[in-house]
Design a protein around this motif. Sequence first.
Motif, PDB file in Angstrom:
ATOM      1  N   ALA A 158      16.055  -8.358  49.688  1.00 63.45           N
ATOM      2  CA  ALA A 158      15.509  -9.641  50.120  1.00 63.45           C
ATOM      3  C   ALA A 158      14.530 -10.150  49.065  1.00 63.45           C
ATOM      4  N   GLU A 159      14.232 -11.420  49.123  1.00 62.27           N
ATOM      5  CA  GLU A 159      13.289 -11.993  48.174  1.00 62.27           C
ATOM      6  C   GLU A 159      11.893 -11.420  48.403  1.00 62.27           C
ATOM      7  N   PRO A 160      11.157 -11.121  47.337  1.00 59.87           N
ATOM      8  CA  PRO A 160       9.801 -10.589  47.506  1.00 59.87           C
ATOM      9  C   PRO A 160       8.856 -11.636  48.054  1.00 59.87           C
ATOM     10  N   GLN A 161       7.790 -11.174  48.669  1.00 60.18           N
ATOM     11  CA  GLN A 161       6.765 -12.053  49.202  1.00 60.18           C
ATOM     12  C   GLN A 161       5.419 -11.648  48.622  1.00 60.18           C
ATOM     13  N   VAL A 162       4.653 -12.620  48.136  1.00 62.31           N
ATOM     14  CA  VAL A 162       3.294 -12.387  47.667  1.00 62.31           C
ATOM     15  C   VAL A 162       2.369 -13.188  48.555  1.00 62.31           C
ATOM     16  N   ALA A 163       1.566 -12.517  49.348  1.00 61.26           N
ATOM     17  CA  ALA A 163       0.765 -13.188  50.365  1.00 61.26           C
ATOM     18  C   ALA A 163      -0.483 -13.818  49.770  1.00 61.26           C
ATOM     19  N   ASP A 164      -0.983 -14.811  50.452  1.00 61.95           N
ATOM     20  CA  ASP A 164      -2.277 -15.402  50.129  1.00 61.95           C
ATOM     21  C   ASP A 164      -3.362 -14.371  50.412  1.00 61.95           C
ATOM     22  N   ARG A 165      -4.310 -14.295  49.491  1.00 63.70           N
ATOM     23  CA  ARG A 165      -5.395 -13.313  49.669  1.00 63.70           C
ATOM     24  C   ARG A 165      -6.088 -13.498  51.011  1.00 63.70           C
ATOM     25  N   ALA A 166      -6.274 -14.736  51.435  1.00 61.71           N
ATOM     26  CA  ALA A 166      -7.008 -14.984  52.675  1.00 61.71           C
ATOM     27  C   ALA A 166      -6.291 -14.419  53.887  1.00 61.71           C
ATOM     28  N   ALA A 167      -4.963 -14.228  53.748  1.00 61.60           N
ATOM     29  CA  ALA A 167      -4.194 -13.744  54.890  1.00 61.60           C
ATOM     30  C   ALA A 167      -4.201 -12.229  54.995  1.00 61.60           C
ATOM     31  N   GLN A 168      -4.785 -11.563  54.010  1.00 64.73           N
ATOM     32  CA  GLN A 168      -4.737 -10.108  53.982  1.00 64.73           C
ATOM     33  C   GLN A 168      -5.900  -9.498  54.763  1.00 64.73           C
ATOM     34  N   HIS A 169      -5.577  -8.456  55.476  1.00 59.33           N
ATOM     35  CA  HIS A 169      -6.614  -7.692  56.171  1.00 59.33           C
ATOM     36  C   HIS A 169      -7.322  -6.797  55.164  1.00 59.33           C
ATOM     37  N   ASP A 170      -8.606  -6.982  55.008  1.00 59.48           N
ATOM     38  CA  ASP A 170      -9.363  -6.239  53.999  1.00 59.48           C
ATOM     39  C   ASP A 170      -9.713  -4.857  54.531  1.00 59.48           C
ATOM     40  N   GLN A 171      -9.079  -3.829  53.956  1.00 56.79           N
ATOM     41  CA  GLN A 171      -9.319  -2.463  54.401  1.00 56.79           C
ATOM     42  C   GLN A 171     -10.015  -1.645  53.314  1.00 56.79           C
ATOM     43  N   ARG A 172     -10.617  -2.339  52.353  1.00 58.51           N
ATOM     44  CA  ARG A 172     -11.265  -1.622  51.262  1.00 58.51           C
ATOM     45  C   ARG A 172     -12.527  -0.913  51.703  1.00 58.51           C
ATOM     46  N   GLN A 173     -12.782   0.193  51.086  1.00 56.96           N
ATOM     47  CA  GLN A 173     -14.032   0.925  51.304  1.00 56.96           C
ATOM     48  C   GLN A 173     -14.891   0.725  50.059  1.00 56.96           C
ATOM     49  N   ARG A 174     -15.831  -0.201  50.129  1.00 52.45           N
ATOM     50  CA  ARG A 174     -16.638  -0.560  48.979  1.00 52.45           C
ATOM     51  C   ARG A 174     -17.612   0.546  48.600  1.00 52.45           C
ATOM     52  N   VAL A 175     -17.859   0.670  47.293  1.00 57.52           N
ATOM     53  CA  VAL A 175     -18.780   1.681  46.793  1.00 57.52           C
ATOM     54  C   VAL A 175     -19.842   0.988  45.952  1.00 57.52           C
ATOM     55  N   PRO A 176     -21.020   1.595  45.808  1.00 55.87           N
ATOM     56  CA  PRO A 176     -22.073   0.977  45.000  1.00 55.87           C
ATOM     57  C   PRO A 176     -21.680   0.907  43.529  1.00 55.87           C
ATOM     58  N   ALA A 177     -22.253  -0.079  42.830  1.00 55.33           N
ATOM     59  CA  ALA A 177     -22.011  -0.208  41.398  1.00 55.33           C
ATOM     60  C   ALA A 177     -22.621   0.981  40.659  1.00 55.33           C
ATOM     61  N   LEU A 178     -21.979   1.392  39.567  1.00 56.28           N
ATOM     62  CA  LEU A 178     -22.470   2.494  38.747  1.00 56.28           C
ATOM     63  C   LEU A 178     -23.460   1.978  37.707  1.00 56.28           C
ATOM     64  N   SER A 179     -24.504   2.746  37.449  1.00 56.05           N
ATOM     65  CA  SER A 179     -25.355   2.457  36.298  1.00 56.05           C
ATOM     66  C   SER A 179     -24.598   2.846  35.036  1.00 56.05           C
ATOM     67  N   LEU A 180     -25.125   2.435  33.877  1.00 50.52           N
ATOM     68  CA  LEU A 180     -24.455   2.782  32.623  1.00 50.52           C
ATOM     69  C   LEU A 180     -24.366   4.289  32.434  1.00 50.52           C
ATOM     70  N   ILE A 181     -25.437   5.004  32.707  1.00 49.93           N
ATOM     71  CA  ILE A 181     -25.420   6.451  32.481  1.00 49.93           C
ATOM     72  C   ILE A 181     -24.482   7.119  33.482  1.00 49.93           C
ATOM     73  N   GLU A 182     -24.443   6.641  34.726  1.00 48.35           N
ATOM     74  CA  GLU A 182     -23.515   7.197  35.709  1.00 48.35           C
ATOM     75  C   GLU A 182     -22.069   6.943  35.293  1.00 48.35           C
ATOM     76  N   GLY A 183     -21.797   5.727  34.828  1.00 48.69           N
ATOM     77  CA  GLY A 183     -20.449   5.408  34.401  1.00 48.69           C
ATOM     78  C   GLY A 183     -20.011   6.223  33.203  1.00 48.69           C
ATOM     79  N   GLN A 184     -20.918   6.399  32.229  1.00 49.91           N
ATOM     80  CA  GLN A 184     -20.559   7.163  31.047  1.00 49.91           C
ATOM     81  C   GLN A 184     -20.325   8.628  31.377  1.00 49.91           C
ATOM     82  N   ARG A 185     -21.132   9.165  32.260  1.00 48.95           N
ATOM     83  CA  ARG A 185     -20.929  10.561  32.659  1.00 48.95           C
ATOM     84  C   ARG A 185     -19.601  10.732  33.388  1.00 48.95           C
ATOM     85  N   ALA A 186     -19.251   9.761  34.236  1.00 43.76           N
ATOM     86  CA  ALA A 186     -17.968   9.823  34.928  1.00 43.76           C
ATOM     87  C   ALA A 186     -16.823   9.757  33.930  1.00 43.76           C
TER      88      ALA A 186
END
Length: 510
Positions: free
Chosen positions: A65-93
Amino acid sequence: MAAVVVALLTAAAPLSAPAHAAPQADRQVVGDAGLTIKTTVGISGEDLERLRAQGRQSGTPARPAEPQVADRAAQHDQRQRVPALSLIEGQRAANRQIAAHPQPARPASEALPGPMVAAPIGEQPAAARVTECFDAGGADAGIGRVHNRFTYCARIKLTAEYWRIDNKGIPVEKEGTTTGTIEIFTQGDDKERRVRVFSRIQEDSVDYDWGPFDNIFVAPNVPLSLIGHCSEEFETCHATRGAATMAWVTWDNNSRWFYWDVYNHEVVTEGRDKLSFNRWYVSAFTDSRQYRTIRPGNTAPRLTRRDSATYFQRFGTRYPKACVFAETIPHLTYDLVSDYTDVSLHIWHAQNNPNDTYPMLAPDGVPWPRDKKIPGKFFPGDNTAPGLHRITGELHPALVEANSDHKNGACYGKPPYGHMYQLTGLPVPPDTTIEECDEYPFASTLEGAGHPDPENPDFNFSVEAVNGHDNSVAGGKLIAYYLDDRILAWDAGLEQPYQVNDKFYVNIRG
């Protein structure tokens, strides 16, 4: 009872399954032998029988069947957000991932243009670059292949188990398994703080193990959705576009890539160049009338570094922002057999036999106080080895001048430092009609002739007379490399500057 979809991917914690769920031996297993995604999908008996009845009535196998790409607004947001990394945290990772999964060096053949300028990001990725990345090795193991600072690719095995669930949502009987391979190809941008994440199911990779009838009339019609996300909060980053949703049979007959742009905002940044780290991932899920996602399947997040440095340009074109992959070691490759052989040999000697280079640590006949330690040699998988840090005439005029003065003192005996190298510098100055004085570490690095290692404060550099043409060609490669790998200039104002500033290495290839 609506169908229940539970997805477990490489980055997700194992699901706490009910007592009658899939046995422990069937749980997700992830190792360096390959990237694996395992999903567990629940479907009610009522829904399953309805699908089977539809198959009997149609009397023909499922068709794409033809693919479907949904509008972002129609998507159920199930993300688990995490805090931003500092530079030293990011470099160590990044350092941890590099040490655990050493990336192979760039391919021996670098026939394709560098990632800057010649690699615009389009609706579909350039086929030659996709082939280059996947064929170079490592895409189906470890963390995938961080091909260079602007290119990433991975092939991820996908196993989806389908279970009949009772009216309480507990899996009671396994109905079948569908397998396939997810492909991911991602490009960093050289003009924006974004990556474009392309994904698809590898064509002809899908197999069904549901039984003779269901393999034809049920399993191919089960839908699958893919979507790209950023890991951090909305004020830090966001991803564009909604999910691409198709039946398994459509994915399997599809060669088209679907993409999502993951942008970073200049909100939580550090330093002169507005640096920050972001993570992105691809999520697999199903939300429809028959199916409901309990836990989406998320690939392990990959780490990118964003900047807004204003000093990158080529042929009049400026590159004021960029996003690069952090989980690889930046390194410039020089070939011994080349039109700049003199320079390659000089660097090879400096890296491997530093005590045999000029300036000497002490005049002839005087015991040496120690060994020379010249930094910058590339060791695959070791991002903690002493590296080189870029400086520029515009941002660091005094540092660049000091490098030049010490080089001229060691090569030609010129002031203001010629007296320091009278007995230890080059015994015969370069013949200026055909030769030039080459120094390593480069004059455009913090570790150059004028800025020794504080722990070993004298003469941790090398000078040598080389052919002028070789020196010019090698210098051009270095200038192009700074742009192509987005090597940022030294920023002394950063916290823990030696840990978080860009550093790079030099690999001499025989």
